[in-house]
Scaffold this motif. Structure first.
Motif, PDB file in Angstrom:
ATOM      1  N   ASP A  99     -24.626  22.810  23.883  1.00 16.48           N
ATOM      2  CA  ASP A  99     -25.361  22.642  22.625  1.00 16.48           C
ATOM      3  C   ASP A  99     -26.829  22.303  22.877  1.00 16.48           C
ATOM      4  O   ASP A  99     -27.549  21.950  21.957  1.00 16.48           O
ATOM      5  CB  ASP A  99     -24.690  21.593  21.730  1.00 16.48           C
ATOM      6  CG  ASP A  99     -24.627  20.236  22.401  1.00 16.48           C
ATOM      7  OD1 ASP A  99     -25.173  20.078  23.514  1.00 16.48           O
ATOM      8  OD2 ASP A  99     -24.013  19.320  21.820  1.00 16.48           O
ATOM      9  N   ALA A 100     -27.271  22.435  24.124  1.00 10.55           N
ATOM     10  CA  ALA A 100     -28.672  22.146  24.451  1.00 10.55           C
ATOM     11  C   ALA A 100     -29.354  23.395  25.013  1.00 10.55           C
ATOM     12  O   ALA A 100     -28.692  24.254  25.598  1.00 10.55           O
ATOM     13  CB  ALA A 100     -28.734  21.020  25.483  1.00 10.55           C
ATOM     14  N   ALA A 101     -30.668  23.482  24.834  1.00 12.36           N
ATOM     15  CA  ALA A 101     -31.435  24.598  25.405  1.00 12.36           C
ATOM     16  C   ALA A 101     -31.228  24.593  26.911  1.00 12.36           C
ATOM     17  O   ALA A 101     -31.100  23.529  27.529  1.00 12.36           O
ATOM     18  CB  ALA A 101     -32.910  24.443  25.061  1.00 12.36           C
ATOM     19  N   PHE A 102     -31.160  25.783  27.510  1.00 10.25           N
ATOM     20  CA  PHE A 102     -30.925  25.854  28.959  1.00 10.25           C
ATOM     21  C   PHE A 102     -32.040  26.641  29.636  1.00 10.25           C
ATOM     22  O   PHE A 102     -32.736  27.430  29.010  1.00 10.25           O
ATOM     23  CB  PHE A 102     -29.551  26.463  29.261  1.00 10.25           C
ATOM     24  CG  PHE A 102     -29.359  27.858  28.719  1.00 10.25           C
ATOM     25  CD1 PHE A 102     -28.772  28.049  27.490  1.00 10.25           C
ATOM     26  CD2 PHE A 102     -29.771  28.970  29.443  1.00 10.25           C
ATOM     27  CE1 PHE A 102     -28.591  29.330  26.977  1.00 10.25           C
ATOM     28  CE2 PHE A 102     -29.590  30.250  28.954  1.00 10.25           C
ATOM     29  CZ  PHE A 102     -29.000  30.436  27.717  1.00 10.25           C
ATOM     30  N   ASP A 103     -32.177  26.399  30.940  1.00  8.18           N
ATOM     31  CA  ASP A 103     -33.215  27.075  31.735  1.00  8.18           C
ATOM     32  C   ASP A 103     -32.591  28.317  32.373  1.00  8.18           C
ATOM     33  O   ASP A 103     -31.903  28.236  33.386  1.00  8.18           O
ATOM     34  CB  ASP A 103     -33.712  26.093  32.806  1.00  8.18           C
ATOM     35  CG  ASP A 103     -34.809  26.711  33.677  1.00  8.18           C
ATOM     36  OD1 ASP A 103     -34.977  27.956  33.663  1.00  8.18           O
ATOM     37  OD2 ASP A 103     -35.487  25.938  34.372  1.00  8.18           O
ATOM     38  N   GLY A 104     -32.826  29.470  31.755  1.00  6.30           N
ATOM     39  CA  GLY A 104     -32.211  30.712  32.210  1.00  6.30           C
ATOM     40  C   GLY A 104     -32.626  31.078  33.629  1.00  6.30           C
ATOM     41  O   GLY A 104     -31.809  31.516  34.434  1.00  6.30           O
ATOM     42  N   ALA A 105     -33.909  30.909  33.942  1.00  6.60           N
ATOM     43  CA  ALA A 105     -34.403  31.272  35.269  1.00  6.60           C
ATOM     44  C   ALA A 105     -33.694  30.452  36.343  1.00  6.60           C
ATOM     45  O   ALA A 105     -33.276  30.983  37.376  1.00  6.60           O
ATOM     46  CB  ALA A 105     -35.917  31.061  35.338  1.00  6.60           C
ATOM     47  N   ALA A 106     -33.531  29.158  36.078  1.00  6.69           N
ATOM     48  CA  ALA A 106     -32.849  28.293  37.051  1.00  6.69           C
ATOM     49  C   ALA A 106     -31.387  28.688  37.199  1.00  6.69           C
ATOM     50  O   ALA A 106     -30.829  28.639  38.293  1.00  6.69           O
ATOM     51  CB  ALA A 106     -32.955  26.828  36.616  1.00  6.69           C
ATOM     52  N   ALA A 107     -30.776  29.121  36.090  1.00  4.82           N
ATOM     53  CA  ALA A 107     -29.358  29.518  36.139  1.00  4.82           C
ATOM     54  C   ALA A 107     -29.163  30.810  36.919  1.00  4.82           C
ATOM     55  O   ALA A 107     -28.140  30.996  37.582  1.00  4.82           O
ATOM     56  CB  ALA A 107     -28.812  29.660  34.720  1.00  4.82           C
ATOM     57  N   LEU A 108     -30.153  31.706  36.845  1.00  2.00           N
ATOM     58  CA  LEU A 108     -30.042  32.986  37.538  1.00  2.00           C
ATOM     59  C   LEU A 108     -30.379  32.870  39.025  1.00  2.00           C
ATOM     60  O   LEU A 108     -29.893  33.666  39.836  1.00  2.00           O
ATOM     61  CB  LEU A 108     -30.972  34.026  36.911  1.00  2.00           C
ATOM     62  CG  LEU A 108     -30.616  34.514  35.502  1.00  2.00           C
ATOM     63  CD1 LEU A 108     -31.701  35.439  34.970  1.00  2.00           C
ATOM     64  CD2 LEU A 108     -29.261  35.225  35.516  1.00  2.00           C
ATOM     65  N   ALA A 109     -31.208  31.904  39.386  1.00  2.00           N
ATOM     66  CA  ALA A 109     -31.721  31.809  40.752  1.00  2.00           C
ATOM     67  C   ALA A 109     -30.631  31.898  41.833  1.00  2.00           C
ATOM     68  O   ALA A 109     -30.793  32.643  42.807  1.00  2.00           O
ATOM     69  CB  ALA A 109     -32.559  30.540  40.911  1.00  2.00           C
ATOM     70  N   PRO A 110     -29.491  31.175  41.670  1.00  4.80           N
ATOM     71  CA  PRO A 110     -28.480  31.228  42.734  1.00  4.80           C
ATOM     72  C   PRO A 110     -27.917  32.628  42.980  1.00  4.80           C
ATOM     73  O   PRO A 110     -27.437  32.919  44.076  1.00  4.80           O
ATOM     74  CB  PRO A 110     -27.367  30.303  42.219  1.00  4.80           C
ATOM     75  CG  PRO A 110     -28.021  29.433  41.197  1.00  4.80           C
ATOM     76  CD  PRO A 110     -29.110  30.252  40.589  1.00  4.80           C
ATOM     77  N   LEU A 111     -27.973  33.509  41.978  1.00  6.15           N
ATOM     78  CA  LEU A 111     -27.427  34.860  42.138  1.00  6.15           C
ATOM     79  C   LEU A 111     -28.205  35.662  43.184  1.00  6.15           C
ATOM     80  O   LEU A 111     -27.678  36.623  43.759  1.00  6.15           O
ATOM     81  CB  LEU A 111     -27.443  35.614  40.802  1.00  6.15           C
ATOM     82  CG  LEU A 111     -26.539  35.062  39.696  1.00  6.15           C
ATOM     83  CD1 LEU A 111     -26.738  35.856  38.412  1.00  6.15           C
ATOM     84  CD2 LEU A 111     -25.074  35.108  40.125  1.00  6.15           C
ATOM     85  N   GLY A 112     -29.445  35.293  43.414  1.00  2.80           N
ATOM     86  CA  GLY A 112     -30.279  36.009  44.377  1.00  2.80           C
ATOM     87  C   GLY A 112     -30.001  35.637  45.820  1.00  2.80           C
ATOM     88  O   GLY A 112     -30.526  36.278  46.738  1.00  2.80           O
ATOM     89  N   SER A 113     -29.187  34.626  46.044  1.00  2.28           N
ATOM     90  CA  SER A 113     -28.960  34.122  47.411  1.00  2.28           C
ATOM     91  C   SER A 113     -27.530  34.323  47.867  1.00  2.28           C
ATOM     92  O   SER A 113     -27.021  33.566  48.690  1.00  2.28           O
ATOM     93  CB  SER A 113     -29.291  32.624  47.467  1.00  2.28           C
ATOM     94  OG  SER A 113     -30.523  32.365  46.837  1.00  2.28           O
ATOM     95  N   LEU A 114     -26.861  35.325  47.324  1.00  5.50           N
ATOM     96  CA  LEU A 114     -25.451  35.529  47.680  1.00  5.50           C
ATOM     97  C   LEU A 114     -25.285  36.654  48.706  1.00  5.50           C
ATOM     98  O   LEU A 114     -24.168  37.049  49.018  1.00  5.50           O
ATOM     99  CB  LEU A 114     -24.640  35.841  46.415  1.00  5.50           C
ATOM    100  CG  LEU A 114     -24.684  34.741  45.333  1.00  5.50           C
ATOM    101  CD1 LEU A 114     -23.971  35.200  44.066  1.00  5.50           C
ATOM    102  CD2 LEU A 114     -24.053  33.453  45.854  1.00  5.50           C
ATOM    103  N   GLY A 115     -26.401  37.196  49.189  1.00  2.95           N
ATOM    104  CA  GLY A 115     -26.308  38.255  50.187  1.00  2.95           C
ATOM    105  C   GLY A 115     -26.223  39.653  49.590  1.00  2.95           C
ATOM    106  O   GLY A 115     -26.153  40.639  50.325  1.00  2.95           O
TER     107      GLY A 115
END
Lengths: 148, 83, 148, 83
Positions: free
Chosen positions: C8-24
């Motif tokens: 129910d709170a605003a979220f930081d989309g960029a921070a949420a996506l960041a881990p997807l870039g480090s999965l190889g």
């Protein structure tokens, strides 16, 4: 809001996408292509055709904007050496509704893969380096957009 | 005509570009490839597999049969692999 | 790497996506749905079915992961009042190649739109509020994934 | 059977849920709608347009014809509009 950039430095994809969220549209789509450790690859070197590169990317963006009436579009591509794990390409699209944003994003990366003058060379830990072969599947995907 | 080469084609030929005066009978992209391939083995090797060559005339993608008339720059390169 | 969240709170989309870039993987795709100022709308209120919401989103993610062998998936959805300009939903996918990431991302947002138990009410500056009507076009898009 | 309502359906009925003992002849989702609609005008209004109703039985999407047997919670709501 259109941004097309060819750069030899690592870029902040999140920062580049942020403006797309403030254009009054309801939909932002993005695609990030990342240098992969594909069988011992340590870096990918991107050669390009400087006199043609930006014009080629801008022409693709113009096509996408006209076809899907986008509110905004970001297209950033690295050249030179890109370390494994770093982004090679970023495509971002903003539109009123999701279908436009998603389709335009897929269109841009599919067309870029077969039309923009970049060539990848994979550098390996053992000092060898080989050119990446183009994939027939990429030509097929791009052709679907031209047929559709 | 300014000829420019990229990637594998550039490496096979050994230079990234050259300014050449084309013979009068070189009218198309394909003519230019034939003329250079006859000149020496590096060109012949670089252009051996025509399916694996792509061309841009004044920075616009064209095909083998395209006429060179009036253009300033012909680029010869392998299929692109960016993105 | 799977993350499913209802907040129910605003979220930081960029921070949420960041881990997807480090999965190889070589490809990350994302979709962000944003509350639009659609004819004087000031906020969108999202009602949901708490007992069902997360399970419903997780089931969609499980479907996508199985169908496209994703390396990672992020799905975040707001509930409660969302101000115009804020993100309502974020979908992020990571895969080895771009087709998987792009298709799984489109699949998730299309299916979410017709299957996840959320309902939007638009609040306007004049104090009125109306429920958003479901679109037939959304059902058609979702049906295509089931047919395909 | 716990009955829960959302969005426009919840507003039309005036409560967000209720625990009810179903008559023995209420076997399916549709039977339950009919039974409630007969009971009072709020339900009748909320369920008037069956095309605009969706159902979940124990948090799984089902359709009008689905049997209620053994389920604990029936949710009745309009087509979803999230995302």
């Amino acid at each position: 809001m259109i941004r097309v950039e060819v750069t030899d430095a690592a870029f902040d994809g999140a920062a580049a996408l942020a403006p797309l969220g403030s254009l009054g549209g309801g939909a932002v789509a993005s695609f990030t292509g990342i240098a992969r450790d594909d069988g011992g690859v340590t870096a990918i070197e991107l050669e390009h055709y400087p006199a043609m590169t930006e014009a080629s990317l801008s022409a693709l963006v113009d096509d996408a904007v006209a076809r899907w009436s986008l509110l905004g579009c970001v297209l950033i591509h690295r050249v030179g050496k890109v370390a494994v794990g770093e982004a090679i390409v970023l495509v971002g699209t903003a539109a009123s509704h999701r279908a436009e944003a998603l389709e335009a994003c897929a269109f841009l990366i599919d067309r870029l893969k077969t039309e923009a003058p970049f060539w990848k060379k994979e550098h390996r830990a053992d000092g060898t380096a080989t050119w990446v072969e183009a994939k027939t599947s990429d030509e097929d995907r791009a052709a679907e957009w031209l047929a559709g | 005509m300014l000829l420019v080469y990229f990637a594998r084609v550039r490496e096979a030929i050994g230079v990234d570009g050259e300014d050449r005066v084309l013979p009068a009978n070189v009218l198309t992209v394909a003519d230019c490839l034939d003329w250079l391939a006859d000149e020496n083995a590096n060109y012949a090797a670089a252009f051996a597999n025509r399916d694996k060559l792509r061309f841009a005339l004044d920075q616009q993608m064209v095909w083998e049969g395209t006429a060179l008339e009036g253009a300033h720059e012909l680029a010869i390169f392998p299929p692109v692999t960016g993105g």
